[in-house]
Design a protein around this motif. Structure first.
Motif, PDB file in Angstrom:
ATOM      1  N   PRO A 143      53.334  60.540  98.954  1.00  0.00           N
ATOM      2  CA  PRO A 143      53.906  59.194  98.927  1.00  0.00           C
ATOM      3  C   PRO A 143      55.038  59.084  99.946  1.00  0.00           C
ATOM      4  O   PRO A 143      55.391  60.074 100.594  1.00  0.00           O
ATOM      5  N   GLU A 200      49.298  56.414  96.467  1.00  0.00           N
ATOM      6  CA  GLU A 200      49.692  55.416  97.463  1.00  0.00           C
ATOM      7  C   GLU A 200      51.109  55.696  97.940  1.00  0.00           C
ATOM      8  O   GLU A 200      51.875  56.384  97.270  1.00  0.00           O
ATOM      9  N   ASP A 256      53.691  53.938  97.973  1.00  0.00           N
ATOM     10  CA  ASP A 256      54.710  53.521  97.013  1.00  0.00           C
ATOM     11  C   ASP A 256      54.026  53.346  95.662  1.00  0.00           C
ATOM     12  O   ASP A 256      53.928  52.253  95.136  1.00  0.00           O
ATOM     13  N   ASP A 257      53.570  54.442  95.127  1.00  0.00           N
ATOM     14  CA  ASP A 257      52.736  54.424  93.931  1.00  0.00           C
ATOM     15  C   ASP A 257      53.547  54.046  92.693  1.00  0.00           C
ATOM     16  O   ASP A 257      54.644  54.539  92.483  1.00  0.00           O
TER      17      ASP A 257
END
Lengths: 337, 337
Positions: free
Chosen positions: A147, A125, A127-128
């Motif tokens: 990301p 994602e 902002d994993d």
DNA sequence: CGACGGAGTCGAAGCGCTTCGACAACCTAT
DNA sequence: ATAGGTTGTCGAAGCGCTTCGACTCCGTCG
């Protein structure tokens, strides 16, 4: 169970010598090497993985975290997983399969336990939550996906921005003016999976330059969802003549629906898919497509990872250039009525 | 890296005590247990996998061999792999991913090295060369699929014989007389993968009883292959009104072709698919189907395997009963012209 | 011709954990 | 009070491998 010591005894050498034959870390005379190798053969010796890991603090295992969700196109994942496994094996590594389910804890568990030497993460994602952990640890890792902040990370991905732009260019060149993007399922956007947004951004900004009008609609796969989506597209922009489909489980439904509505592909409407080549050629119309190079992504990720494990290799972002293959689903825009 | 010894020191107990807290193999006073658990938390301790494997000769890893080939329907494989991984984790096991590529050697390598405690094999051929090895070893294993000789083996699979029979019954009941089976790719049969042949056998023998005429045609997936196959089917048996499709990548092409030929589903022609439910509901016609219960197969296989690892559990063959769900792609046979 | 360095081998010391036997402390039942 | 059992804890012995330092031969160079 045969041990190193037994091999050593059988070959009439010390245990350490056998170990060096196996690892090649010290020179061994041709005669000794051969005797040892014979004994290994005869006894059917296989080094014990646990002992080896303990003594060398390397497990020769790569962890691969794949998404658990089913809202992402699965064949691509599978293809990547297999490519990763195959190339890992060719470098002497095995692959441990983890599902995203455990989330960040899985990362902790693996780095903490030394179960794997390194890891590859998929379905990243923007902002994993796993990223801070990766930056903190010594353990090498490679992301398949991109990301928002790539500092201190190694990433491999298709250049989805360029992919979007390429689609826009192709349609613009053919004279289309109103195009629709059939996107991934809404959940994919909500989760801020990078690739979907980047495709869209690339497509939109290039479209602006080229004077294309873009309508973007997320779409769950399947016939019913596609049917609704399509109706709304033509409702809002009746003049739409170009489609870019990112969600692969929407491709066949879209083609079937267009057919049913009497819109011919590519005479009335052009369709570009973003999907593996195999899907593009197997569809009910040979699809003009931008390929998702799953194999290459998997192989590439493993190679970066091995490089890091061996001390060569730096943090870097590898964006694979997209390639658009023209097949039978795109053509010149119809003359304006 | 935090070790057991450090935890022990921090908690003011001996290393063995910490080990017993972790494993629960001896009773520990509440106070001690709590102190140890706190120390583990505080120090962020994770047991080292290699050391643990060496000392206990159990790795807590299950190996999963998946097929490498791409001629098998991939989503099913993926779903099984994920189900296996998820349920293995819930039993405290990790999953090592192996591709069929290495063949029997992979089995030797894994059993020899103690890398995994047990293995699950997919894509089993009727006379699979890995089977003798499995019978010889102590290491527990479960097959997903059914070989010709199951003695000394544990197998989990959908009852494909019954699946075939079920399809025949459904079509017979609706009054169809001439049916065609769109099978897997020829390579699948050449390899003697059990499920494809068993489906066909079940379907044929039940058809004989019910007076159905069956035409079986293997088919690579995709539009072109399906187009050829379909032409030959109608050529040979123009009166065909029922289709059973086993190869899922042939489903959409088949539907598209029928549509194009002006044959309505289900008014003129009925279609049953053997595929996961998700595929059946997402197709361009809601398909009457026999579900392939990938999740259940994966979960079931893991459970048998765990049972074997724990000493309970015997060799057995688990055949999951097929379920046919009637949707919109089957209906009464048209009146004979 | 003696010192030196490389090639080839060995012994021993761990790697971090599990597990067995021993032991102390306590709790019953006689 | 004493024998016998429990319960909770510890020490030590490995598990099978890698790796470091040490040692022995040789061939070589000054």
């Amino acid at each position: 169970m045969v041990t190193l010591a037994e091999v050593a005894q059988h070959a009439g050498v010390s245990a350490s010598t056998v170990s060096y034959v196996l690892s090649g870390k010290r020179s061994i005379s041709a005669g000794t090497r051969q005797r040892v190798e014979e004994s290994i053969q005869v006894l059917g010796y296989h080094p014990n993985a646990g002992a080896r890991a303990l003594a060398s603090s390397r497990s020769n295992i790569i962890a691969l975290m794949i998404p658990l969700r089913t809202d992402m196109y699965v064949p691509v994942m599978m293809e990547i997983a297999i490519a990763v496994t195959t190339s890992a094996r060719s470098h002497g590594y095995d692959v441990l399969l983890l599902t995203g389910e455990e989330g960040p804890d899985a990362v902790r568990r693996i780095t903490g336990s030394g179960l794997a030497d390194a890891m590859i993460l998929m379905d990243v994602e923007l902002d994993d939550e796993r990223l801070p952990l990766l930056r903190d640890t010594e353990q090498p890792s490679v992301l398949i996906g991109l990301p928002a902040d790539t500092s201190g990370l190694t990433c491999v991905d298709l250049d989805f921005g360029a992919t979007g732009a390429l689609c826009a260019e192709h349609l613009a060149m053919l004279g289309h003016r109103d195009i629709a993007v059939i996107g991934e399922a809404p959940a994919v956007y909500e989760r801020h999976t990078g690739f979907a947004e980047r495709t869209l951004d690339g497509l939109r900004s290039r479209s602006r330059e080229l004077g294309l009008r873009v309508l973007h609609r997320p779409c769950e796969g399947g016939f019913d969802a596609m049917s609704l989506t399509l109706a709304r597209v033509f409702d809002e922009r009746p003049g739409t003549t170009g489609f870019v489909v990112q969600n692969e489980s929407a491709v066949e439904p879209l083609l079937a629906l267009l057919r049913r509505q009497g819109r011919a592909v590519p005479e009335d409407v052009s369709v570009i898919a973003i999907c593996p080549d195999q899907v593009a050629v197997q569809a009910s119309v040979r699809l003009t497509s931008v390929a998702i190079p799953a194999q290459e992504m998997g192989r590439n990720a493993v190679e970066r990872l091995i490089a890091k494990l061996e001390g060569r290799g730096k943090d870097e972002v590898v964006l694979i250039a997209p390639e658009l293959t023209v097949r039978a689903s795109t053509g010149p825009a119809p003359a304006t009525s």
